[in-house]
Design a protein around this motif. Structure first.
Motif, short mmCIF file in Angstrom:
data_model
loop_
_atom_site.label_atom_id
_atom_site.label_comp_id
_atom_site.label_asym_id
_atom_site.label_seq_id
_atom_site.Cartn_x
_atom_site.Cartn_y
_atom_site.Cartn_z
N ILE A 63 -5.45 -12.85 -4.32
CA ILE A 63 -4.41 -11.72 -4.61
C ILE A 63 -5.02 -10.67 -3.52
O ILE A 63 -6.13 -10.15 -3.88
CB ILE A 63 -4.36 -11.23 -5.92
CG1 ILE A 63 -3.71 -12.17 -6.86
CG2 ILE A 63 -3.62 -9.85 -6.12
CD1 ILE A 63 -3.69 -11.95 -8.36
N VAL A 64 -4.25 -10.25 -2.82
CA VAL A 64 -4.32 -9.25 -1.71
C VAL A 64 -3.85 -7.87 -1.81
O VAL A 64 -2.66 -7.82 -2.20
CB VAL A 64 -4.47 -9.72 -0.15
CG1 VAL A 64 -5.52 -10.88 -0.12
CG2 VAL A 64 -3.21 -9.97 0.11
N ASN A 65 -4.32 -6.89 -0.98
CA ASN A 65 -3.49 -5.49 -1.02
C ASN A 65 -2.88 -5.55 0.31
O ASN A 65 -3.48 -5.13 1.38
CB ASN A 65 -4.36 -4.34 -1.27
CG ASN A 65 -3.68 -3.00 -1.20
OD1 ASN A 65 -2.63 -2.95 -1.04
ND2 ASN A 65 -4.47 -2.00 -1.94
N ASN A 66 -1.58 -5.62 0.52
CA ASN A 66 -0.98 -5.82 1.59
C ASN A 66 -0.88 -4.55 2.45
O ASN A 66 -1.06 -4.58 3.62
CB ASN A 66 0.51 -6.10 1.47
CG ASN A 66 0.86 -7.82 1.60
OD1 ASN A 66 -0.21 -8.51 1.65
ND2 ASN A 66 2.02 -7.88 0.86
N TYR A 67 -1.12 -3.22 1.65
CA TYR A 67 -1.17 -1.97 2.38
C TYR A 67 -2.56 -1.71 3.02
O TYR A 67 -2.39 -0.91 4.10
CB TYR A 67 -0.96 -0.96 1.33
CG TYR A 67 0.14 -0.94 0.62
CD1 TYR A 67 1.38 -0.82 1.07
CD2 TYR A 67 0.18 -1.47 -0.85
CE1 TYR A 67 2.65 -0.78 0.20
CE2 TYR A 67 1.22 -1.39 -1.65
CZ TYR A 67 2.54 -1.08 -1.20
OH TYR A 67 3.81 -1.24 -2.04
N ASP A 97 -5.30 2.75 2.19
CA ASP A 97 -5.57 3.50 3.36
C ASP A 97 -7.04 4.02 3.63
O ASP A 97 -7.59 3.95 4.78
CB ASP A 97 -4.93 4.92 3.26
CG ASP A 97 -4.70 5.91 4.63
OD1 ASP A 97 -4.21 5.62 5.49
OD2 ASP A 97 -5.90 6.78 4.21
N LYS A 98 -7.87 3.97 2.80
CA LYS A 98 -9.32 4.51 2.78
C LYS A 98 -9.80 3.21 3.41
O LYS A 98 -10.65 3.47 4.02
CB LYS A 98 -9.73 4.89 1.31
CG LYS A 98 -11.21 5.41 1.43
CD LYS A 98 -11.66 5.73 0.05
CE LYS A 98 -13.14 6.32 0.11
NZ LYS A 98 -13.51 6.78 -1.30
N ALA A 99 -9.67 2.18 2.91
CA ALA A 99 -10.09 0.89 3.46
C ALA A 99 -9.93 0.79 4.73
O ALA A 99 -10.60 0.26 5.75
CB ALA A 99 -9.84 -0.38 2.64
N SER A 100 -8.64 0.86 5.28
CA SER A 100 -8.15 0.67 6.43
C SER A 100 -8.76 1.69 7.50
O SER A 100 -9.14 1.39 8.72
CB SER A 100 -6.59 1.00 6.74
OG SER A 100 -6.38 2.27 6.60
#
Length: 895
Positions: A63-67, A97-100
């Motif tokens: 399960i992933v966070n597409n964002y 967003d923080k991870a990106s």
């Protein structure tokens, strides 16, 4: 060459909140959800925060966070809704967003959006700035960083819009390839001021180093020949640079913004041609866009669509996107990135000019006629009969423009002695909108007031700026996008205008509605029921208006029927009931009370008194509300009416208007959701009687129904409806009885959660329904079981408790046998967190000790649960297999 992919999702919903309560009224068209925001969140926003990747048997492997892997913008008005009503989804978006930022060299996936999706080329200069400033401020508030770019609503753009973005530090925008006009190569060189290019080139570094003076430099612009790309043939695999021009039309090297043009074919394929249904084919289409020719060190495939494509418009689009980004794209050595990171490594070498559109008004991605869709009958339309026209668009915009200008003049007139610069104050007002705290109001005034303001002046300023907020919201683009003037999106923007009118009337003490209605009358509706914009206003907008007196009426009637507390919050309003006297006879209830109402928006606080009369079953409820402004004596009036109540009981309906006065209200004037609550209460006795009749029919004819089913005959509605209703009610009641005995506190957990006897009555009801072929209404039972399962999953997460795993397995088994509709995605999200953050560590401990049988049992139970909820558990089982084989050979573990 590096193959780079950016997929941008424009996530946005038109505002649906009532302009006065700032909450969404139930929308029946979104059933079974409360409203369309809630429905689209369930179908799109939440699934993309928890996107499933499945194997060939359709079992979940991740399960992933597409964002975290797509570029995105969220409309500020939508984010404010998510923050309030879906905080888990909201925080996953912020976390992504923080991870990106960490993943993409300091560049985040999120970009800002012009605040309430107004078409910027059609805004006047002042409003353009406010839309951009508010969008940036909202972004900073939520994402805790400055945005690098801004999504333009409907990608609507012209040169003036780009200049405003440059003024506010935006680095790039995203446009349609059909919005480009022409391109050319360019180069910028720096030369010392006053020197020729040759002299600048021959000046040695040593000479510069020994000089104490820093030579002034200028930027020289060199460019190739223009090449036309007005038919959409621009190469979208690179960024382009748009330069502002001086008065002679020469580029200004210091003033520019970069532009990414999305791939039109791929974006259309995603949005309208179901490309998401096959992630492998989608990835291959992307791969085919890269070229091995050319000297570029990196090429970009850019896709931009409405974010709602991924799950709402295209079912399971969230899963297709996840599989593309995590499996198919990496398989082809395609790297997902975001625009800002690509731009930092690959600055533009080509200049672009954009199309001007008719009369220089600009262009957009969803209108083939410039931006005509938002101010004239250009030919773009939505659903509806072909004979319908959109001639109403022009008069509607003109009506709003006239209102905007009228209220702008009023704002300047009333604020010129109070504020340094009212338009700068309006730009700063976003800080109040975002926080609505006493501190935010105080900070705002400290910055913008010319002098310390009195309380009356403070309230005047807030009313003026709130009026200005409504004039911004009334330009939300959706109001013109569709076919009919009476559509919900268009009614919404007229409602914002009406709220601005009401605020203006509060400020001036005179009517501003007549001129606005005169303008609206020029907008012709396609529906004969409405005729024109004035008809829409009177029939659809006025009923939505909320006044303090209407709030007091709602509170008074709820006090009578629902026992409303003395202090309550209705939306952003606070109601404090300071007095209540009640008289009852056999047929009549009479109440007199006093309440103070305060708005959480304007901070206005006023006192009101109400006299309420009810004569049986609610049909005769009447409420008379009046302002308690000190011009009359509430206590004396109350005592006089209470003392005379028995003498006036039969004439009191006629006497109240004369002796009490005020505005007359009834059930119809209550706020919609609260009215429904009261109606439900009023119907209880009658529904109980109907329920008894249904139960009697079911009991009397149960044998007949069973015989009919035995013959394979369908049950007539006269029998099936009472049977379904009766059994559904019995199931609900039996499940309600379970709730206390299945709570999580230590005492009640000993009452036998895993005891099958506890569930026998529920199962008997379900079997009775099955024998009759009836599908029960199990919404309430499903909600209770969902709550009990999720509570225990949280308990497992917090305590790694094996006992709770067994309880969950029993609850799930019973839910399956009762055919309950569980929210499985929510349960799966919890299970996935436990698998990642608890089960892996437990297996590590088991393998290290090889003696921890209780933990082994807990893991086994939990893996059974994960399998039930469609997880692929092979990797966990494989880790345990060597230990299980060793135990099978050890006599101590033999049965």
């Amino acid at each position: 060459m590096e193959k780079c992919l950016v997929i941008h999702g424009h996530f946005y919903q038109p505002p649906r909140e009532n302009a006065w309560t700032e909450s969404i009224v139930r929308q029946d068209s979104a059933h079974p959800y409360h409203d369309w925001n809630e429905r689209i969140n369930a179908e799109c926003y939440r699934p993309n925060a928890f996107a499933r990747i499945v194997d060939h048997t359709n079992r979940i492997v991740n399960i992933v966070n597409n964002y975290e892997q797509v570029s995105f913008n969220f409309g500020p008005t939508l984010l404010s809704w998510l923050e309030r009503y879906s905080p888990v989804t909201y925080h996953r978006i912020l976390e992504a967003d923080k991870a990106s930022v960490e993943r993409f060299q300091g560049h985040g996936n999120a970009i800002a959006q012009a605040y309430n999706h107004a078409i910027l080329p059609l805004c006047n200069a002042r409003d353009k700035v406010t839309q951009v400033r508010w969008g940036i401020a909202d972004f900073c508030y939520r994402f805790n960083r400055e945005p690098e770019a801004m999504w333009l609503p409907e990608t609507a753009v012209n040169d003036a819009t780009l200049r405003v973005l440059i003024d506010h530090g935006m680095k790039f925008v995203i446009l349609s390839p059909h919005q480009a006009k022409r391109i050319r190569s360019f180069a910028i060189t720096e030369i010392e001021h006053g020197a020729s290019e040759h002299e600048a080139d021959t000046t040695s570094n040593e000479q510069r180093a020994t000089s104490n003076e820093q030579p002034a430099t200028i930027k020289a612009f060199q460019a190739g020949e223009w090449v036309g790309v007005e038919h959409g043939e621009i190469d979208t695999r690179q960024a382009y640079r748009w330069f502002d021009k001086d008065a002679e039309g020469h580029p200004l090297p210091e003033r520019y913004i970069d532009i990414f043009f999305y791939d039109g074919g791929l974006s259309r394929g995603v949005g309208f041609e179901h490309m998401l249904r096959d992630a492998g084919n989608f990835a291959q289409n992307i791969d085919n866009c890269f070229s091995s020719n050319g000297a570029a060190k990196a090429q970009l495939v850019s896709i931009a669509t409405d974010g709602e494509t991924y799950g709402h418009h295209e079912r399971y689009g969230d899963m297709g996107l996840a599989f593309l980004l995590n499996v198919e794209a990496p398989r082809r050595h395609i790297r997902a990135t975001n625009y800002a990171e690509f731009l930092a490594a690959n600055p533009p070498a080509m200049e672009v000019e954009i199309k001007e559109g008719p009369n220089g008004e600009g262009t957009a991605w969803s209108c083939a006629h410039g931006v005509g869709r938002w101010y004239r009958n250009c030919g773009c339309r939505g659903d509806g009969p072909r004979e319908w026209t959109q001639e109403w668009r022009g008069p509607l915009r003109q009506a709003l423009d006239n209102l905007r200008d009228e209220l702008a003049a009023l704002t300047v007139e009333k604020s010129q002695d109070l504020l340094h610069d009212v338009w700068e104050a309006r730009n700063d007002y976003i800080e109040i909108i975002l926080r609505r705290t006493p501190e935010s109001y105080a900070s705002f005034l400290e910055k913008n007031q010319k002098r310390p303001l009195s309380e009356a002046e403070r309230l005047l300023v807030i009313h003026l700026l709130e009026m200005q907020r409504q004039t911004q919201l009334m330009y939300t683009s959706c109001g013109w996008f569709f076919t009919e003037l009476s559509g919900i999106e268009t009614v919404q923007v007229i409602q914002y205008a009406a709220c601005a009118v009401r605020l203006a009337e509060h400020v001036t003490g005179r009517s501003h509605e007549a001129r606005f209605l005169s303008d609206l009358k020029k907008a012709r509706s396609n529906h004969h029921d409405f005729k024109n914009g004035e008809g829409v206003y009177r029939k659809l907008v006025r009923p939505a208006m909320v006044s303090f007196m209407r709030l007091v009426n709602t509170h008074a009637i709820r006090t009578l029927f629902a026992g409303a507390p003395a202090q309550e919050r209705l939306y952003h309003y606070t109601i404090n009931r300071t007095d209540l006297v009640e008289k009852r006879t056999e047929n009549t209830t009479f109440m007199i009370g006093r309440a103070e109402v305060e708005s959480g928006i304007t901070t206005v606080k006023r006192a009101y008194a109400f006299a309420l009369l009810n004569r049986g079953a609610g049909e005769g409820v009447k409420s008379f509300v009046k302002r308690d402004d000190g011009s009359w004596n509430y206590a004396e009036s109350r005592e006089a009416l209470i003392n005379d109540f028995h003498k006036l009981e039969h004439e009191i309906v006629d006497e109240l208007p004369r002796r009490w006065g005020g505005e007359a209200y009834d059930l119809r004037d209550m706020l919609a959701e609260e009215r429904q609550q009261v109606v439900d209460i009023l119907l209880q006795d009658r529904l109980s009687a109907i329920s008894g009749i249904y139960s009697h029919i079911y009991t009397q004819y149960r044998s007949l129904m069973q015989a009919l089913r035995g013959l394979g005959a369908a049950l007539p509605a006269e029998l099936s409806v009472p049977a379904r209703y009766t059994l559904s009610q019995r199931l609900r009641m039996e499940v309600e009885k379970l709730r206390p005995g299945l709570s999580l506190d230590a005492t009640s957990r000993k009452t036998g959660v895993t005891d099958p006897e506890a569930y026998k009555p529920c199962l008997e009801v379900a079997r009775a329904a099955q024998r009759l072929g009836l599908q029960l209404d199990n919404e309430s039972a499903s909600r209770i079981f969902q709550e009990m399962i999720e509570q225990r999953l949280q308990h497992v997460f917090n305590n790694s408790a094996g006992a709770s795993c067994k309880e969950i397995l029993v609850l799930v088994d019973i839910a399956d046998r009762l055919k309950l509709a569980l929210d499985e995605p929510s349960i799966q999200n919890q299970i996935f967190s436990i698998l990642n953050e608890r089960v892996e560590a437990m297996i590590d401990r088991i393998l290290a000790a090889a003696q921890i049988e209780p933990e082994y049992d807990a893991v086994s139970d939990f893996l059974r649960l994960a399998y039930r909820f469609n997880f692929n558990i092979k990797r966990y089982k494989d880790r345990l297999k060597p230990l299980e084989q060793a135990w099978s050979q050890d006599p101590r573990y033999w049965p």
